[in-house]
Design a protein around this motif. Structure first.
Motif, PDB file in Angstrom:
ATOM      1  N   ALA A  10     -55.248  35.396 -15.885  1.00  0.00           N
ATOM      2  CA  ALA A  10     -54.291  34.670 -16.376  1.00  0.00           C
ATOM      3  C   ALA A  10     -53.291  33.423 -16.338  1.00  0.00           C
TER       4      ALA A  10
ATOM      5  N   TYR B 225     -41.754  32.068 -22.709  1.00  0.00           N
ATOM      6  CA  TYR B 225     -43.482  32.841 -22.324  1.00  0.00           C
ATOM      7  C   TYR B 225     -43.454  34.197 -21.986  1.00  0.00           C
ATOM      8  N   ASP B 226     -44.112  34.498 -22.797  1.00  0.00           N
ATOM      9  CA  ASP B 226     -43.954  36.108 -22.697  1.00  0.00           C
ATOM     10  C   ASP B 226     -44.646  36.747 -21.710  1.00  0.00           C
ATOM     11  N   CYS B 227     -45.263  35.711 -20.744  1.00  0.00           N
ATOM     12  CA  CYS B 227     -46.110  36.439 -19.408  1.00  0.00           C
ATOM     13  C   CYS B 227     -44.756  36.012 -17.859  1.00  0.00           C
TER      14      CYS B 227
ATOM     15  N   GLU C  42     -58.491  41.726 -18.155  1.00  0.00           N
ATOM     16  CA  GLU C  42     -57.747  40.168 -17.456  1.00  0.00           C
ATOM     17  C   GLU C  42     -56.764  40.325 -16.983  1.00  0.00           C
TER      18      GLU C  42
ATOM     19  N   ALA D 114     -47.706  37.175 -13.713  1.00  0.00           N
ATOM     20  CA  ALA D 114     -48.296  38.312 -13.676  1.00  0.00           C
ATOM     21  C   ALA D 114     -48.515  39.507 -12.608  1.00  0.00           C
TER      22      ALA D 114
ATOM     23  N   SER E 185     -55.479  30.479 -16.688  1.00  0.00           N
ATOM     24  CA  SER E 185     -55.542  29.921 -18.314  1.00  0.00           C
ATOM     25  C   SER E 185     -53.835  29.577 -19.294  1.00  0.00           C
TER      26      SER E 185
ATOM     27  N   LYS F 215     -51.429  43.053 -15.239  1.00  0.00           N
ATOM     28  CA  LYS F 215     -52.291  42.353 -15.091  1.00  0.00           C
ATOM     29  C   LYS F 215     -53.297  42.495 -13.857  1.00  0.00           C
TER      30      LYS F 215
ATOM     31  N   ASN G  81     -46.909  27.729 -12.315  1.00  0.00           N
ATOM     32  CA  ASN G  81     -47.614  26.788 -13.336  1.00  0.00           C
ATOM     33  C   ASN G  81     -46.302  26.213 -13.438  1.00  0.00           C
TER      34      ASN G  81
ATOM     35  N   LYS H 151     -51.686  32.184 -19.679  1.00  0.00           N
ATOM     36  CA  LYS H 151     -51.043  33.018 -20.320  1.00  0.00           C
ATOM     37  C   LYS H 151     -49.844  33.509 -19.207  1.00  0.00           C
ATOM     38  N   CYS H 152     -50.005  33.216 -17.857  1.00  0.00           N
ATOM     39  CA  CYS H 152     -48.384  33.686 -17.425  1.00  0.00           C
ATOM     40  C   CYS H 152     -48.627  32.349 -16.421  1.00  0.00           C
ATOM     41  N   GLN H 153     -47.060  32.004 -16.160  1.00  0.00           N
ATOM     42  CA  GLN H 153     -46.768  31.476 -15.380  1.00  0.00           C
ATOM     43  C   GLN H 153     -46.976  30.949 -14.025  1.00  0.00           C
TER      44      GLN H 153
END
Length: 445
Positions: free
Chosen positions: A260, A183-185, A255, A188, A263, A249, A152, A265-267
């Protein structure tokens, strides 16, 4: 006497019932494959196009959901004399098919049916995976890929990362900056994708998975993973997981790593280049992302990665009319128009030199949404090493599954890396010896 693995005791796996397709075609034949979701939809589109392109044959294409399912269902069907004419067998099942004697070589099939295919036009790294030691191609290269890393780029920029990581050291630095930026994740991680984290690492770092040139030299090969660089790599992966830089993940968590990532949620995630098209469709609005080759250890020369994906095998026991249909289908797949369409709607690489060059000359890879897919070609055509031809080990699907368990034991159960990999080698050797006993004294093709 050699026992054919396809002719063993009756399997408990049910043979999938097939539904009827249009009734106008003169000859109907079946094609089973191991893809699902968006990729399955694209195969159905391809089959429809073939059926509409001519009036002599009707191909019935049925998903078995996964590569493993398709391999096992094909075995069960062959034993019951209900096999499809064409079956998509993934890379890990290649040697199993080669020694089975249950197929017609692709070259023979095409020649017998009047087709002249320039087999030298196929990328050597792809063709050699499905060829004998003498260079005879046994199955039709179909969906070819390799592992790549997805990023990302919006998140990287926000975290202060200016360029995509080329080394695992840079990769770790990027993950730490993402974590520090909130960023929490950062990454992935899916251990079921061991072919990406383990096999592709071994290839690019020219590390042996087994003796005898990863099995190409004979059925008496032995596993040697516990003696190579993957010991340090898995130790590093465990550290990344413990620090929350790798986040689990998978399908088991509800998920997947790919979902992930798309979406946001993970980079960062690793996946097949074949998912490039799916990522483009699923990424949340406004998300910018990019792709690169898998990182390298510092100071290690990069070599080519393994070709992933699958090839198409033509099974014995069908009628001459069905074989004519299969040959027509293979010829359809080899047309430049179909090669470009398949690569466009999926992300799988074109399997021929001319196909790739034609797409490159047209500017296919110059801009989004296709820019970046050429990275897979680069990865597969890096300098070859002693252990980068591929993996030709019997029952490798089971060995691959054992690596998934090994990685899980290290990451989640705190099993020491040396202990886990030594146990992996031992279990792998047991599997290889059983396979060797099944095909006692059988020479490799």
């Amino acid at each position: 006497m050699t026992r054919n693995w396809l002719l063993g005791a009756a399997s408990t796996i049910a043979v999938i019932a097939l539904t009827a397709a249009p009734a106008m075609a003169q000859t109907k034949f079946e094609f089973w494959y191991g893809l699902s979701g968006d990729l399955s939809d694209r195969i159905q589109d391809m089959c429809k196009t073939f059926n509409e392109s001519q009036a002599d044959y009707e191909i019935v294409c049925v998903s078995q959901d996964t590569y493993d399912n398709n391999l096992q269902n094909t075995i069960a069907a062959y034993r019951a004399n209900k096999q499809p004419t064409v079956s998509q067998i993934f890379d890990a099942g290649t040697l199993d098919l080669m020694l089975s004697g249950a197929y017609l070589p692709i070259g023979q099939l095409m020649t017998d049916n009047g087709y002249d295919i320039d087999w030298s036009n196929y990328f050597s790294g792809i063709a050699s995976y499905y060829s004998t030691s003498k260079g005879e191609l046994l199955s039709m290269p179909f969906n070819s890929s390799t592992a790549v890393m997805y990023y990302n780029t919006d998140a990287l920029k926000a975290a202060g990362v200016e360029t995509l990581p080329a080394t695992w050291t840079e990769f770790e630095d990027a993950a730490r900056k993402l974590k520090a930026a909130g960023y929490d994740c950062p990454v992935a991680f899916d251990p079921s994708a061991s072919w990406q984290w383990f096999e592709q690492f071994s290839a690019s770092h020219n590390q042996p998975i087994a003796t005898k040139d990863n099995g190409f030299g004979g059925l008496d090969a032995e596993m040697v993973v516990s003696k190579g660089k993957f010991v340090d790599q898995l130790t590093w992966m465990k550290k990344m997981y413990d620090e929350g830089l790798f986040v689990l993940k998978s399908k088991d968590t509800g998920e997947t790593a790919n979902d992930a990532f798309t979406s946001a949620k993970c980079q960062i995630t690793t996946s097949s280049i074949a998912d490039h098209g799916t990522f483009g469709k699923k990424a949340v609005d406004g998300m910018h992302w990019d792709v690169s080759m898998m990182p390298m250890m510092e100071g290690v020369e990069r070599h080519n990665t393994f070709v992933g994906g699958a090839s198409l095998w033509t099974l014995k026991g069908k009628s001459e009319a069905e074989y004519k249909g299969a040959a027509a289908f293979y010829n359809f797949l080899a047309t430049p128009k179909q090669v470009e369409w398949w690569s466009t709607v999926t992300g799988y690489i074109p399997v021929t030199n001319t196909g790739f060059q034609a797409m490159k000359d047209k500017g296919f890879y110059d801009a989004a949404p296709y820019k970046g897919r050429e990275i897979a070609i680069t990865s597969l055509t890096e300098p070859a090493g002693d252990y980068t031809r591929g993996i030709r080990l019997g029952g490798f699907a089971s060995i691959r599954a054992e690596m998934v368990k090994t990685m899980q034991d290290v990451m989640f159960n705190n099993t020491p890396v040396p202990t886990a990999l030594e146990a992996f080698d031992a279990k792998g050797n047991d599997m290889l010896r059983r396979f060797q006993a099944t095909y006692k004294n059988a020479p490799l093709p």
